[in-house]
Structures are given as structure tokens and as C-alpha cells.
Scaffold this motif. Sequence first.
Motif, PDB file in Angstrom:
ATOM      1  N   UNK A 181       0.727  -1.318   0.010  1.00 56.66           N
ATOM      2  CA  UNK A 181       0.065   0.032   0.132  1.00 56.66           C
ATOM      3  C   UNK A 181       0.957   1.398   0.006  1.00 56.66           C
ATOM      4  N   UNK A 182       2.112   1.102   0.631  1.00 54.81           N
ATOM      5  CA  UNK A 182       3.197   2.337   0.445  1.00 54.81           C
ATOM      6  C   UNK A 182       3.555   2.499  -0.770  1.00 54.81           C
ATOM      7  N   UNK A 183       3.886   1.416  -1.393  1.00 53.65           N
ATOM      8  CA  UNK A 183       4.411   1.346  -2.676  1.00 53.65           C
ATOM      9  C   UNK A 183       3.423   1.806  -3.665  1.00 53.65           C
ATOM     10  N   UNK A 184       2.173   1.658  -3.602  1.00 51.73           N
ATOM     11  CA  UNK A 184       0.974   2.058  -4.350  1.00 51.73           C
ATOM     12  C   UNK A 184       1.066   3.667  -4.137  1.00 51.73           C
ATOM     13  N   UNK A 185       0.909   4.419  -2.863  1.00 48.93           N
ATOM     14  CA  UNK A 185       0.995   5.834  -2.724  1.00 48.93           C
ATOM     15  C   UNK A 185       2.287   6.217  -3.323  1.00 48.93           C
ATOM     16  N   UNK A 186       3.344   5.706  -3.179  1.00 49.71           N
ATOM     17  CA  UNK A 186       4.814   6.325  -3.660  1.00 49.71           C
ATOM     18  C   UNK A 186       4.716   6.378  -5.401  1.00 49.71           C
ATOM     19  N   UNK A 187       4.162   5.442  -5.853  1.00 48.30           N
ATOM     20  CA  UNK A 187       4.223   5.194  -7.200  1.00 48.30           C
ATOM     21  C   UNK A 187       2.684   6.117  -8.032  1.00 48.30           C
ATOM     22  N   UNK A 188       1.982   6.469  -7.019  1.00 43.29           N
ATOM     23  CA  UNK A 188       0.881   7.227  -7.645  1.00 43.29           C
ATOM     24  C   UNK A 188      -0.006   6.511  -8.245  1.00 43.29           C
ATOM     25  N   UNK A 189      -0.340   5.335  -7.965  1.00 43.87           N
ATOM     26  CA  UNK A 189      -1.182   4.338  -8.739  1.00 43.87           C
ATOM     27  C   UNK A 189      -2.511   4.486  -7.912  1.00 43.87           C
ATOM     28  N   UNK A 190      -3.729   4.290  -8.678  1.00 38.79           N
ATOM     29  CA  UNK A 190      -5.013   4.286  -8.071  1.00 38.79           C
ATOM     30  C   UNK A 190      -5.368   3.168  -7.615  1.00 38.79           C
TER      31      UNK A 190
END
Length: 215
Positions: A181-190
Motif C-alpha cells: 500500500x505504501x508502494x502504491x502511494x509512492x508510485x501514485x497508482x490508483x
Amino acid sequence: VIEMNPAAAVRGVKHVVKRGKTPVLGADEVRQLVESIDIRTIVGLRDRALIGLLVYTFARVSAAVGLDVEDYYAQGKRWWVRLHEKGGKQHHMPCHHVLETYIDEYLNEAGISEEKTSPLFRTINGRGSNRRLTQNRMTRHDVLRMIWRRAAAAGIETDLSCHSFRATGITVYLLNGGLLEHAQQMAAHESARTTKLYDRRNDEVTLDEVERIVL
């Protein structure tokens, strides 16, 4: 001719993609690539900073080349980058301390720190020792050609793309205990499902298991 589609109730084949197609480098290969760059030149400093940005911020190449000098800014005791993502969104990411070093050394050598509204990553003109930065922004195609050239010089045979470093950064982050979930936030993925496509941790497991086939 007919009032309804007779095939409307028939379910189509569900296509599920669990693994992305982007080629990924291992952490040792990224070090090999970066260490092969001659940073005695402005071109080398620029390329190292750009590759570092792609790895440490999971940035899309379009967001990386879209950076202006003012998009690298201080906040508190750290430096941040302001990435301009799809749909006009701005994504703010703190810089890894290694990335700070790369960008600082590039800016100091380039002498463009005060040119706030100018492109951060610029094209080069001239030859040999006369190579200088222009005022023109690098394009995605410029970055791709640079990556291919640097990879070939470093002896890396993987068929890389600009997105390879985004996938590498995410995979290494997760291998070191980072959360999806942090990787998702860092990558700006929806969606976390999109981030999962960049996760190649299972590749290492597969390679290890294949080596157990001893004949």
C-alpha cells in the motif's frame, strides 16, 4: 432486425494479468549500471541523476523529464521532488539521500540552480570536452536512447525500457520489507493491483527453484 442481442447473456473469457511485461533489473545490476557512468562529465552527472530519480521515486519517465529546476525543493531537513503526473495531478515525493547527492552534484556542475523555471534535465550539444547543456528539455525518446547506451556500456544485456527502473524500484522496496500500500502511494497508482504488476519478487523464487533441477 431483432429486438435484443442473443449473445448478451453469454459471459466472455476473463483475462487476468498478474505479472507485468516490463523488464526489471536486480539491485546489483542497477549498481553496476550507475557505477559504470563517468561522472567527470556533465553528461554523466545528468544521466546518473536521471536514472537515480527513476529508481528512487518510482517516477514515470514523462514526469521525470517534465521536472523544472524549481520542482526539486527543500522542505524541512529533506529535499523533495514535485512530479507532474497524468491528468494534471501533482505528486510530491521525498528524495532518498543518495538521490539528493546525485541531483545536487548535477546542479552544482551544471550551474542551473537559480534557473527555477527552466528544465531540470536538458539535452546536450557539442562534442568531446565541448559538450554543454542546452535550454531544451529531454524527451522520453532521449531518455530511452540514453538508457540503452548506458546499459550497453555497462555490459547489461536485459532489453530495458524507461519503465524498467520504476519496476526495479518497487521490487527492491518490497524485497526490503516495504508494504504494497505504501508502494502504491509512492508510485501514485490508483489501484494496488497496478502496483502489483511491478512486483517481481516471485522471479527470484522461480530462479532459485529452477536451479534445484539437477541432472
